[in-house]
Structure formats: C-alpha cells, structure tokens
Scaffold this motif. Structure first.
Motif, PDB file in Angstrom:
ATOM      1  N   MET A 315      73.764 120.094 114.673  1.00  0.00           N
ATOM      2  CA  MET A 315      74.448 119.462 115.842  1.00  0.00           C
ATOM      3  C   MET A 315      75.625 120.484 116.080  1.00  0.00           C
ATOM      4  SD  MET A 315      73.736 115.758 114.826  1.00  0.00           S
ATOM      5  CE  MET A 315      74.684 114.775 116.026  1.00  0.00           C
ATOM      6  N   PHE A 316      75.692 121.316 116.662  1.00  0.00           N
ATOM      7  CA  PHE A 316      77.190 121.971 117.408  1.00  0.00           C
ATOM      8  C   PHE A 316      77.742 120.965 118.296  1.00  0.00           C
ATOM      9  CE2 PHE A 316      73.439 125.028 117.698  1.00  0.00           C
ATOM     10  CZ  PHE A 316      73.642 125.933 116.274  1.00  0.00           C
ATOM     11  N   PRO A 317      77.742 119.815 118.877  1.00  0.00           N
ATOM     12  CA  PRO A 317      78.540 119.242 119.639  1.00  0.00           C
ATOM     13  C   PRO A 317      79.144 118.296 118.755  1.00  0.00           C
ATOM     14  CG  PRO A 317      76.236 119.529 120.981  1.00  0.00           C
ATOM     15  CD  PRO A 317      76.191 119.963 119.411  1.00  0.00           C
ATOM     16  N   ALA A 318      78.644 118.057 117.566  1.00  0.00           N
ATOM     17  CA  ALA A 318      79.489 117.323 116.432  1.00  0.00           C
ATOM     18  C   ALA A 318      80.083 117.706 116.357  1.00  0.00           C
ATOM     19  CB  ALA A 318      77.610 116.227 116.009  1.00  0.00           C
ATOM     20  N   ALA A 319      80.111 119.438 114.989  1.00  0.00           N
ATOM     21  CA  ALA A 319      80.557 119.793 115.196  1.00  0.00           C
ATOM     22  C   ALA A 319      81.892 120.192 115.699  1.00  0.00           C
ATOM     23  CB  ALA A 319      80.630 121.209 114.569  1.00  0.00           C
ATOM     24  N   GLY A 320      82.297 120.386 116.902  1.00  0.00           N
ATOM     25  CA  GLY A 320      83.400 120.027 117.971  1.00  0.00           C
ATOM     26  C   GLY A 320      84.217 119.416 117.892  1.00  0.00           C
ATOM     27  N   VAL A 321      83.840 118.133 116.994  1.00  0.00           N
ATOM     28  CA  VAL A 321      84.597 116.799 117.380  1.00  0.00           C
ATOM     29  C   VAL A 321      84.594 115.750 115.557  1.00  0.00           C
ATOM     30  CG1 VAL A 321      84.413 116.114 119.962  1.00  0.00           C
ATOM     31  CG2 VAL A 321      82.960 115.178 117.922  1.00  0.00           C
ATOM     32  N   ASP A 322      83.902 116.575 114.689  1.00  0.00           N
ATOM     33  CA  ASP A 322      84.128 116.928 113.207  1.00  0.00           C
ATOM     34  C   ASP A 322      85.580 116.478 112.726  1.00  0.00           C
ATOM     35  OD1 ASP A 322      84.592 117.024 111.019  1.00  0.00           O
ATOM     36  OD2 ASP A 322      83.216 118.446 110.043  1.00  0.00           O
ATOM     37  N   PRO A 323      86.097 115.180 112.707  1.00  0.00           N
ATOM     38  CA  PRO A 323      87.800 114.280 112.060  1.00  0.00           C
ATOM     39  C   PRO A 323      88.306 115.849 111.209  1.00  0.00           C
ATOM     40  CG  PRO A 323      86.695 113.099 111.934  1.00  0.00           C
ATOM     41  CD  PRO A 323      85.772 113.963 112.393  1.00  0.00           C
ATOM     42  N   ASN A 324      87.226 116.113 109.972  1.00  0.00           N
ATOM     43  CA  ASN A 324      87.676 117.023 108.816  1.00  0.00           C
ATOM     44  C   ASN A 324      88.419 118.570 109.436  1.00  0.00           C
ATOM     45  OD1 ASN A 324      87.072 115.695 106.889  1.00  0.00           O
ATOM     46  ND2 ASN A 324      85.151 115.392 106.924  1.00  0.00           N
ATOM     47  N   GLN A 325      87.880 118.805 110.764  1.00  0.00           N
ATOM     48  CA  GLN A 325      87.795 120.229 110.923  1.00  0.00           C
ATOM     49  C   GLN A 325      88.482 120.103 112.003  1.00  0.00           C
ATOM     50  OE1 GLN A 325      86.341 123.103 110.623  1.00  0.00           O
ATOM     51  NE2 GLN A 325      87.728 124.138 112.086  1.00  0.00           N
ATOM     52  N   PHE A 326      88.733 119.220 113.073  1.00  0.00           N
ATOM     53  CA  PHE A 326      89.878 119.575 114.545  1.00  0.00           C
ATOM     54  C   PHE A 326      91.043 117.946 114.250  1.00  0.00           C
ATOM     55  CE2 PHE A 326      86.090 121.024 115.817  1.00  0.00           C
ATOM     56  CZ  PHE A 326      86.237 122.956 116.459  1.00  0.00           C
ATOM     57  N   GLU A 327      91.668 118.592 115.031  1.00  0.00           N
ATOM     58  CA  GLU A 327      92.849 117.191 114.605  1.00  0.00           C
ATOM     59  C   GLU A 327      92.704 116.082 115.866  1.00  0.00           C
ATOM     60  OE1 GLU A 327      97.112 118.506 114.036  1.00  0.00           O
ATOM     61  OE2 GLU A 327      96.690 119.260 111.770  1.00  0.00           O
ATOM     62  N   ARG A 328      93.150 115.162 115.288  1.00  0.00           N
ATOM     63  CA  ARG A 328      93.085 114.161 116.909  1.00  0.00           C
ATOM     64  C   ARG A 328      91.318 114.643 117.892  1.00  0.00           C
ATOM     65  NH1 ARG A 328      96.043 116.077 120.721  1.00  0.00           N
ATOM     66  NH2 ARG A 328      96.269 117.508 119.354  1.00  0.00           N
ATOM     67  N   PRO A 329      90.552 114.682 117.504  1.00  0.00           N
ATOM     68  CA  PRO A 329      89.168 114.962 117.592  1.00  0.00           C
ATOM     69  C   PRO A 329      88.498 115.261 118.557  1.00  0.00           C
ATOM     70  CG  PRO A 329      88.826 113.969 115.905  1.00  0.00           C
ATOM     71  CD  PRO A 329      89.855 114.181 116.138  1.00  0.00           C
TER      72      PRO A 329
END
Lengths: 412, 81
Positions: A315-329
């Motif tokens: 699920m590539f779009p879900a990776a874009g809002v992964d809180p472990n990867q992005f601040e304030r996803p």
C-alpha cells in the motif's frame, strides 16, 4: 526484517480497499491500520490477503523480489480479487532481469527528458480543453480536463487514434473500477480493450512509425519480437497506467485546494512551489493504491507469519502517511524536507509513466491556477464507486469567474 | 568536499534528485538511472547531496563525507529526516 524467530499473534485487520469505507474515509482507515502498531495486517476480505502499509515493511518487501514475487498465473492469481485476464501483463507481472529489458522499450519516451519534450503538447491540449469551458464560468474539472488530457496524451504517444479517447476511457474506467461491483461488466470491458488493441496491431504490424506502439513492435529479445499477446498486454498496461492515475491525483489536489485556501494562495503567489507541492500531494494522498505480490515461501516478516502462496498488497499511499517515517504525516506542508514518498512504487516496477505524470499534473495545475484561480467546488463530488485500485473522482463540478478563450477555434 | 556515489543496482530512475538539482545530477535515459555530474561534488555544497540522499526513495545515493565535513555536520549523518 525476515528471520526465524517465532511470530507474534496475527494482526487481523478489518480492511477492504474495494469497499465503501475505504472510498469515503480513506485517510481514517489508513490511520487505523498504522494505529495497530504493526506494519502489516491480515484481512479476511476477498478470500484473505496481507496488507503491507508500514513504510519500512514495504521497502523491505520490494527489495526481496524472490520472497515477494510479481509473477501472475492461474496458480498464483496475485491480485485481490483475481483479474479476469489469464495472461500475465508485461512488465508488471514479471520478475527478474527481464523487467528492465521489457521496460527499456518505453524509456526513451518515458524518461525525464522524454516527458519534458512532451510538455508543449501537454500545454496545448490543456489550453484547448480549458478554452472550451472558461467562458462558461463553470465546468466539471474531472470530466473536462483531468480525464481527457492524460487519455489523449497516452493515445497520441502510442500512436492510436486520440479522438477516440472517450471510448477507450470508458472501457478503462469500467475495467479498473467495476472489478468487484460488476465483475461481468469489468471482464467485458477488458475483453473490448484487448480486442481493440488487437485491431490496432492488425492495422499497424507492418506500418511502423514514430510512436510507442511501433517501438514495442520493433523490440527484440534475443532476436525475438514480443508475441501478439505480449504486445496486447503491454499496450493494455500502458492504457491503464496512463489514463486514470494522473486524473486521480489532480482531482484529489483540487479538493484539497478548495478546502485549504492558504495552500491555494501559496501556489498562486509563488508558482515555483509547484514541484514541491507535487511531491507533497503525492506523499499525502496519492491515488494509485499499490501493487500486489505473492509470498513464495513460509517466513516470519516484520513479526508476522506469512505462508507460501499468501497474497500481499503493497500500500504505497499508506507508506506516505506512516507516522514512523514522517513527522505530522497527515499535514500538507510544501516546505517539509521529509518527502521520501512511494507514490510511484519502488524497485524494478517503479511507475514507468511517473515523469510524464508529473509533467501533465503540473501543467494542468499551473493552467487551472492561472486561468480559474478562484474556482470553488459547486456541487457534489462523486468518486468512483470502487476506489480500491485508484482513488479518483469521477465528477468534480466547479464554478469560477469566467475568463476569455483567446485560443478557441484558432488553427485547429 | 564529499564523494557521492549512486548505486546502479538500487537506483530505479525516480529522478527526484535530477528534478531538484538538475546541475548536480544527470540521467541515463536507457539505463533508467541517475548519475552524479562530473565535477558536481566540487561545485555543490555537501548539503545538496545529503538532502538528495535523504530524499531518494530507493536509498541509492551514498555520500561519503571527509573528516572536516563530518565534524561540521555531526547530526546530519544517517537517521531519518
């Protein structure tokens, strides 16, 4: 990532990307998945599959193409639900070094430079389409700009009759969005598309020209050309990829800009922000749901026990809002530095059309912000009923201060 | 001064580095991958390459800082953005 230690209890998730909840509350559903604290979860929908939504888990899965195979056959249907197509499509249903060889055929037209060379033509079509509605003061941006422009571009690139884009587009929409709801109609649309490509093939086999379809027909692998069914499959894939996704991103952006006047103002005042905004919209809410894989052996992956033959969705779009990867996803911020999204996928199957998609998207956004900067959504926004493969709007009515169409009916 | 290497086995042609810093990176169309332009390591500050490495979805860009740079940028190595 994978190891021999015992697995944690299975992370069962209630999740169906083809269902109405995902269409209407996509971000909340993805947030809920991340909230499980596990980067992947098992859903019992559609006969059972694994959803991979954690950034690192998806990255690791893509790196291990032997464990997570892209091959598709009757025994390994891969897709959720399975496709009505029996033949694997080139290159998306293929593993190994052939992927690169097959893609090479399209690279001279789809490279960053190839896409840039197409920009004047993209601009011309955008201008023509906007001219047709700008004096009216209202339009359906999805129907009148975001849908026709990419459709006409891919048909022109392939060297097929671009004026028939409406027919092709309606088949592609049915094939992509009706698979679960009206499977017979979807299967019929797919058959129609394949037959139509076969007709192009019959017309064009011995009349090669300067277009992508000719490049596919010219290609040789160890001296052999593609078989007819491979040619048709390749064409099918280019149509699917070319016609629907850029429209989806564009519509999602307009909805966001309508909701967020501050973001719109930033772009109107400083158009040099558009490239950064493009990446941010791709990270935050990219339309293409992901790609499927089949697990090739029993393994513990990121703590979960996978079994040989399990179907997996990356699920590539879900990776874009992964809180472990992005601040304030979930916050859209054109100035953010962490924009390492996966909207175009990763690895050897990275979206072949990504560079062209960026060009088309940026031209359309630039033209909308220049010619109808005060647009506002003026009616019901209707999404495709099943947004499991592509989260896109079908109808997007807007109104705006009417403008002039200086280019209308000139020179065409 | 840094040494920058784009791993050809990892780069998959996203071209985000090229898009942002077209004078520091070049692209091999038919190989579908980016390379560092000749002389770019001298012409651009290390921050450009560190940002490019951080922005690469395939993690294909490897930046080697020399001793002086390491001391100048102790907190910029590794880790997430």
């Amino acid at each position: 990532m994978t190891d021999t230690v015992s697995a944690a209890p299975r992370n069962e998730v209630e999740f169906d990307h083809h269902g109405p909840e995902f269409r209407d509350h996509r971000q909340e559903v993805i947030e809920r998945l991340h909230g499980t604290g596990c980067p992947l979860g098992h859903s019992s929908a559609h006969g059972g599959f694994w959803a991979l939504y954690g950034y690192d888990a998806i990255y690791d899965a893509v790196q291990d193409a032997e464990l997570f195979s892209s091959a598709r056959s009757a025994e390994t249907p891969k897709m959720v639900p399975p496709s009505s197509l029996s033949e694997p499509l080139i290159p998306i249903d293929v593993d190994g070094p052939e992927v690169k060889e097959y893609r090479r055929v399209a690279l001279s037209r789809m490279s960053p430079a190839g896409a840039k060379a197409l920009e004047p033509r993209v601009r011309e079509i955008a201008t023509e389409l906007i001219d047709a509605f700008i004096e009216r003061g209202e339009a359906d941006l999805s129907q009148e700009l975001f849908t026709p422009l990419p459709a006409r571009m891919i048909l022109e690139i392939l060297g097929w009759e671009a004026h028939r884009w409406g027919e092709w587009q309606s088949w592609v929409h049915t094939a992509l969005h009706d698979g679960t709801l009206h499977p017979e109609a979807a299967a019929e649309a797919i058959t129609t598309i394949l037959t139509s490509i076969d007709n192009e093939l019959a017309k064009r086999r011995n009349v090669l020209s300067d277009d992508l379809f000719s490049d596919i027909l010219r290609a040789r692998f160890d001296g052999e050309p593609f078989t007819d069914s491979q040619v048709i499959g390749y064409g099918f894939l280019l149509l699917l990829g070319g016609m629907d996704t850029t429209a989806g991103l564009s519509g999602n952006t307009i909805i966001e800009l309508d909701r967020r006047p501050d973001l719109r103002r930033q772009l109107i005042e400083d158009r040099s922000l558009l490239p950064a905004a493009t990446e941010e919209f791709l990270r935050h809410n990219s339309p293409a749901f992901g790609l499927y894989r089949t697990v090739t052996r029993d393994v513990v992956f990121h703590g979960q026990q996978l079994q040989k033959g399990d179907r997996v969705i990356l699920m590539f779009p879900a990776a874009g809002v992964d809180p472990n990867q992005f601040e304030r996803p979930n916050e859209i911020d054109f100035a953010r530095s962490d924009t390492r999204h996966m909207a175009f996928g990763l690895g050897s199957h990275r979206c072949l059309g990504s560079h062209l998609a960026r060009v088309m998207y940026q031209v359309m956004m630039d033209e909308v912000l220049t010619r109808l900067p005060d647009f506002e959504i003026s009616g019901e926004v209707i999404r495709f009923e099943d947004s499991g493969d592509n989260h896109a709007v079908r109808y997007l009515p807007v109104r705006f201060t009417p403008g002039r169409a200086p280019g209308a009916n000139v020179g065409r | 001064m840094v040494k920058v290497f784009i791993d050809p086995t990892r780069c998959r042609g996203h071209a985000l580095c090229l898009g942002k810093w077209p004078d520091a990176f070049d692209f091999l169309d038919l190989d579908d991958r980016a390379v560092v332009r000749e002389g770019a390591e001298d012409a651009f500050p290390p921050d450009v390459f560190l940002a490019a490495a951080q922005g690469c979805p395939e993690r294909a860009i490897v930046v080697e800082l020399d001793e002086q740079e390491k001391q100048a940028q102790p907190d910029r190595r590794g880790g997430r953005s």
